[in-house]
Design a protein around this motif. Structure first.
Motif, PDB file in Angstrom:
ATOM      1  N   ARG A  58       4.988  11.296   0.225  1.00 45.82           N
ATOM      2  CA  ARG A  58       6.358  10.869  -0.038  1.00 45.82           C
ATOM      3  C   ARG A  58       6.651   9.541   0.644  1.00 45.82           C
ATOM      4  O   ARG A  58       6.101   9.248   1.708  1.00 45.82           O
ATOM      5  CB  ARG A  58       7.354  11.927   0.469  1.00 45.82           C
ATOM      6  CG  ARG A  58       7.141  13.291  -0.137  1.00 45.82           C
ATOM      7  CD  ARG A  58       8.260  14.263   0.174  1.00 45.82           C
ATOM      8  NE  ARG A  58       8.350  14.631   1.581  1.00 45.82           N
ATOM      9  CZ  ARG A  58       8.924  15.761   2.013  1.00 45.82           C
ATOM     10  NH1 ARG A  58       9.457  16.606   1.134  1.00 45.82           N
ATOM     11  NH2 ARG A  58       8.995  16.022   3.301  1.00 45.82           N
ATOM     12  N   SER A  59       7.498   8.750  -0.015  1.00 49.70           N
ATOM     13  CA  SER A  59       7.937   7.480   0.560  1.00 49.70           C
ATOM     14  C   SER A  59       9.100   7.733   1.501  1.00 49.70           C
ATOM     15  O   SER A  59      10.069   8.412   1.160  1.00 49.70           O
ATOM     16  CB  SER A  59       8.365   6.524  -0.556  1.00 49.70           C
ATOM     17  OG  SER A  59       8.761   5.284  -0.018  1.00 49.70           O
ATOM     18  N   ARG A  60       8.986   7.197   2.700  1.00 51.30           N
ATOM     19  CA  ARG A  60      10.043   7.342   3.696  1.00 51.30           C
ATOM     20  C   ARG A  60      10.330   5.982   4.322  1.00 51.30           C
ATOM     21  O   ARG A  60       9.552   5.036   4.199  1.00 51.30           O
ATOM     22  CB  ARG A  60       9.613   8.343   4.787  1.00 51.30           C
ATOM     23  CG  ARG A  60       9.619   9.789   4.309  1.00 51.30           C
ATOM     24  CD  ARG A  60      11.042  10.264   4.079  1.00 51.30           C
ATOM     25  NE  ARG A  60      11.110  11.650   3.666  1.00 51.30           N
ATOM     26  CZ  ARG A  60      11.173  12.072   2.405  1.00 51.30           C
ATOM     27  NH1 ARG A  60      11.123  11.190   1.424  1.00 51.30           N
ATOM     28  NH2 ARG A  60      11.271  13.353   2.118  1.00 51.30           N
ATOM     29  N   VAL A  79       0.842  -1.207   0.000  1.00 48.37           N
ATOM     30  CA  VAL A  79       0.000   0.000   0.000  1.00 48.37           C
ATOM     31  C   VAL A  79       0.868   1.243   0.000  1.00 48.37           C
ATOM     32  O   VAL A  79       0.628   2.197  -0.752  1.00 48.37           O
ATOM     33  CB  VAL A  79      -0.939   0.011   1.224  1.00 48.37           C
ATOM     34  CG1 VAL A  79      -1.715   1.319   1.294  1.00 48.37           C
ATOM     35  CG2 VAL A  79      -1.893  -1.170   1.176  1.00 48.37           C
ATOM     36  N   GLU A  80       1.890   1.241   0.832  1.00 46.28           N
ATOM     37  CA  GLU A  80       2.756   2.411   0.932  1.00 46.28           C
ATOM     38  C   GLU A  80       3.498   2.671  -0.375  1.00 46.28           C
ATOM     39  O   GLU A  80       3.580   3.815  -0.845  1.00 46.28           O
ATOM     40  CB  GLU A  80       3.739   2.215   2.088  1.00 46.28           C
ATOM     41  CG  GLU A  80       3.057   2.235   3.451  1.00 46.28           C
ATOM     42  CD  GLU A  80       3.937   1.684   4.561  1.00 46.28           C
ATOM     43  OE1 GLU A  80       5.065   1.232   4.243  1.00 46.28           O
ATOM     44  OE2 GLU A  80       3.500   1.697   5.732  1.00 46.28           O
ATOM     45  N   ALA A  81       4.020   1.621  -0.990  1.00 49.00           N
ATOM     46  CA  ALA A  81       4.760   1.792  -2.233  1.00 49.00           C
ATOM     47  C   ALA A  81       3.855   2.283  -3.363  1.00 49.00           C
ATOM     48  O   ALA A  81       4.207   3.210  -4.108  1.00 49.00           O
ATOM     49  CB  ALA A  81       5.434   0.474  -2.628  1.00 49.00           C
ATOM     50  N   GLN A  82       2.685   1.675  -3.495  1.00 47.87           N
ATOM     51  CA  GLN A  82       1.774   2.078  -4.574  1.00 47.87           C
ATOM     52  C   GLN A  82       1.190   3.465  -4.326  1.00 47.87           C
ATOM     53  O   GLN A  82       0.966   4.218  -5.272  1.00 47.87           O
ATOM     54  CB  GLN A  82       0.662   1.041  -4.730  1.00 47.87           C
ATOM     55  CG  GLN A  82       1.153  -0.277  -5.284  1.00 47.87           C
ATOM     56  CD  GLN A  82       0.021  -1.091  -5.886  1.00 47.87           C
ATOM     57  OE1 GLN A  82      -0.892  -0.570  -6.511  1.00 47.87           O
ATOM     58  NE2 GLN A  82       0.088  -2.397  -5.685  1.00 47.87           N
ATOM     59  N   SER A  83       0.942   3.802  -3.072  1.00 49.43           N
ATOM     60  CA  SER A  83       0.411   5.132  -2.759  1.00 49.43           C
ATOM     61  C   SER A  83       1.439   6.211  -3.092  1.00 49.43           C
ATOM     62  O   SER A  83       1.118   7.240  -3.687  1.00 49.43           O
ATOM     63  CB  SER A  83       0.004   5.225  -1.292  1.00 49.43           C
ATOM     64  OG  SER A  83      -1.034   4.322  -0.986  1.00 49.43           O
ATOM     65  N   ALA A  84       2.686   5.979  -2.703  1.00 45.83           N
ATOM     66  CA  ALA A  84       3.732   6.956  -2.966  1.00 45.83           C
ATOM     67  C   ALA A  84       3.943   7.151  -4.462  1.00 45.83           C
ATOM     68  O   ALA A  84       4.223   8.261  -4.926  1.00 45.83           O
ATOM     69  CB  ALA A  84       5.031   6.524  -2.300  1.00 45.83           C
ATOM     70  N   GLY A 121       7.650   3.639   5.977  1.00 44.67           N
ATOM     71  CA  GLY A 121       6.307   4.098   5.662  1.00 44.67           C
ATOM     72  C   GLY A 121       6.198   5.316   4.783  1.00 44.67           C
ATOM     73  O   GLY A 121       7.115   5.709   4.077  1.00 44.67           O
ATOM     74  N   LEU A 122       5.011   5.940   4.861  1.00 42.42           N
ATOM     75  CA  LEU A 122       4.658   7.106   4.063  1.00 42.42           C
ATOM     76  C   LEU A 122       4.749   8.375   4.897  1.00 42.42           C
ATOM     77  O   LEU A 122       4.553   8.341   6.106  1.00 42.42           O
ATOM     78  CB  LEU A 122       3.224   6.980   3.535  1.00 42.42           C
ATOM     79  CG  LEU A 122       2.933   5.982   2.420  1.00 42.42           C
ATOM     80  CD1 LEU A 122       1.423   5.897   2.200  1.00 42.42           C
ATOM     81  CD2 LEU A 122       3.632   6.386   1.136  1.00 42.42           C
ATOM     82  N   GLU A 123       4.967   9.476   4.208  1.00 38.09           N
ATOM     83  CA  GLU A 123       4.942  10.784   4.860  1.00 38.09           C
ATOM     84  C   GLU A 123       4.075  11.724   4.046  1.00 38.09           C
ATOM     85  O   GLU A 123       4.197  11.792   2.818  1.00 38.09           O
ATOM     86  CB  GLU A 123       6.350  11.364   4.955  1.00 38.09           C
ATOM     87  CG  GLU A 123       6.372  12.765   5.569  1.00 38.09           C
ATOM     88  CD  GLU A 123       7.746  13.413   5.470  1.00 38.09           C
ATOM     89  OE1 GLU A 123       8.164  14.017   6.477  1.00 38.09           O
ATOM     90  OE2 GLU A 123       8.387  13.312   4.407  1.00 38.09           O
ATOM     91  N   VAL A 124       3.183  12.419   4.717  1.00 38.41           N
ATOM     92  CA  VAL A 124       2.402  13.473   4.075  1.00 38.41           C
ATOM     93  C   VAL A 124       3.017  14.796   4.505  1.00 38.41           C
ATOM     94  O   VAL A 124       2.923  15.186   5.677  1.00 38.41           O
ATOM     95  CB  VAL A 124       0.913  13.402   4.465  1.00 38.41           C
ATOM     96  CG1 VAL A 124       0.131  14.525   3.806  1.00 38.41           C
ATOM     97  CG2 VAL A 124       0.322  12.053   4.058  1.00 38.41           C
ATOM     98  N   ALA A 125       3.675  15.477   3.574  1.00 31.91           N
ATOM     99  CA  ALA A 125       4.406  16.700   3.884  1.00 31.91           C
ATOM    100  C   ALA A 125       3.665  17.915   3.353  1.00 31.91           C
ATOM    101  O   ALA A 125       3.186  17.921   2.214  1.00 31.91           O
ATOM    102  CB  ALA A 125       5.808  16.640   3.276  1.00 31.91           C
TER     103      ALA A 125
END
Length: 357
Positions: free
Chosen positions: A316-318, A286-291, A321-325
């Protein structure tokens, strides 16, 4: 605020006339409330009163529903007008009404003592960005930024709480798509009405009383990909259909949009992984496809009677996990300012100098 109309008569005859299309007043005393400018919701859960939302919170209104039987009869009639069965054997109905508005109704004993009716008023015409600016939802520079996001065909996730204006904002953005683009909109109920000449609508179908005939959102997203879309739009992502949306956004279908419920942008990664779990997707997937598939997160909120876009973010991918910046944010002082991810957004728009110029 008060409003009155003729009392609704109880009885199955009313529901029968609604099913046959012979009743022009299937909404009964609620018809007047649905026509009040600015009303988004009309709610009934006891005789003699309703609650309406005109953007300032819920307001009580007197209505001529004399007893619980009258409320039940109205609920049955509304459900029948939407092609749904509502009775003791099927005490819950979720339907789209002939005027496009959305109905949810519950009968006793699921709703003890009195039927509960919830009507969501669907806007027949999308607001423009100028309309949103006039209401205080955005300012001129933010409107220009949003227009550039649409023109650049960035994939957009709109998040916010219930009633915050997610659908309104998304319809306004879709209205900016180039006229030659083919937009395929998938929804639970037909709420998104962009001012655009080429919109194809696919609406989820619930199972019938025998439990057959359902056509869910996940299947409709898959079907949409076979319809030569330029933009794939899912009205609300709330379950396993996230897998299909992320797949679409990662296989060349850029410029798509969807919404999710989230109280803040920082809650988006958890919401995405939770919805992905419903589709059997590992969190890492999920994280990879979302990013890779989602470019911009727009957060809308509602406070003091005003629905406002408060943050424009990038996903952004971190590790992990994911980061919403945050790239662009509404400050408490009543102005917009650049956030730490402004450069990332500007680069995605192809103009590292000034994305909102």
């Amino acid at each position: 605020m008060t409003g009155r109309a003729e009392e609704v008569d109880a009885g199955e005859g009313e529901a029968s006339r609604a099913r046959d299309g012979g009743s022009s007043d299937w909404a009964g005393p609620l018809a007047l409330l649905l026509r009040i400018p600015g009303v988004t919701d009309v709610l009934v859960h006891r005789p003699g009163e309703a609650w309406v939302d005109r953007g300032l919170g819920l307001e009580r209104v007197d209505v001529a529903l004399r007893d619980a039987d009258a409320v039940r009869a109205l609920a049955v009639r509304l459900a029948a007008a939407g092609g749904q069965r509502l009775d003791d054997a099927s005490p819950v109905a979720d339907a789209r009404l002939p005027d496009g508005n959305r109905l949810h109704a519950v009968l006793p004993p699921v709703s003890p003592g009195c039927a509960a009716i919830s009507l969501r008023v669907v806007r027949s015409q999308a607001l423009t960005l100028a309309d949103l600016a006039a209401s205080g939802a955005i300012d001129a520079r933010t409107a220009a930024l949003l227009a550039r996001i649409v023109r650049a065909r960035l994939s957009v996730l709109v998040c916010g709480a219930t009633g915050s204006g997610k659908t309104t904002l998304m319809a306004s953005l879709l209205s900016l798509a180039a006229p030659h683009e083919r937009i395929v909109v998938i929804e639970e109920a037909g709420e998104i009405a962009p001012a655009h000449p080429h919109v194809v609508r696919l609406v989820e179908r619930r199972a019938n009383v025998e439990g057959a005939g359902a056509v869910g959102l996940a299947r409709l997203v898959r079907e949409a990909l076979r319809m030569r879309p330029d933009r794939v739009v899912l009205g609300e992502c709330r379950g396993a259909e996230l897998r299909e949306v992320l797949s679409a956004f990662n296989t060349g279908h850029r410029g798509g949009m969807t919404t999710i419920h989230a109280n803040s942008p920082r809650d988006v990664p958890v919401r995405l992984t939770t919805l992905g779990a419903l589709a059997g997707m590992p969190a890492a997937a999920v994280e990879a496809q979302s990013a890779a598939g989602l470019d911009v997160v727009l957060h809308v909120s509602r406070a003091g009677g005003v629905r406002r876009l408060t943050q424009v973010c990038v996903l952004r991918s971190r590790d992990p996990g994911l980061e919403v910046a945050v790239a662009w944010a509404w400050e408490s002082e009543g102005r917009w300012s650049e956030g730490p991810a402004w450069g990332d957004l500007a680069a995605a728009l192809g103009d590292p100098a000034d994305a909102a110029a």
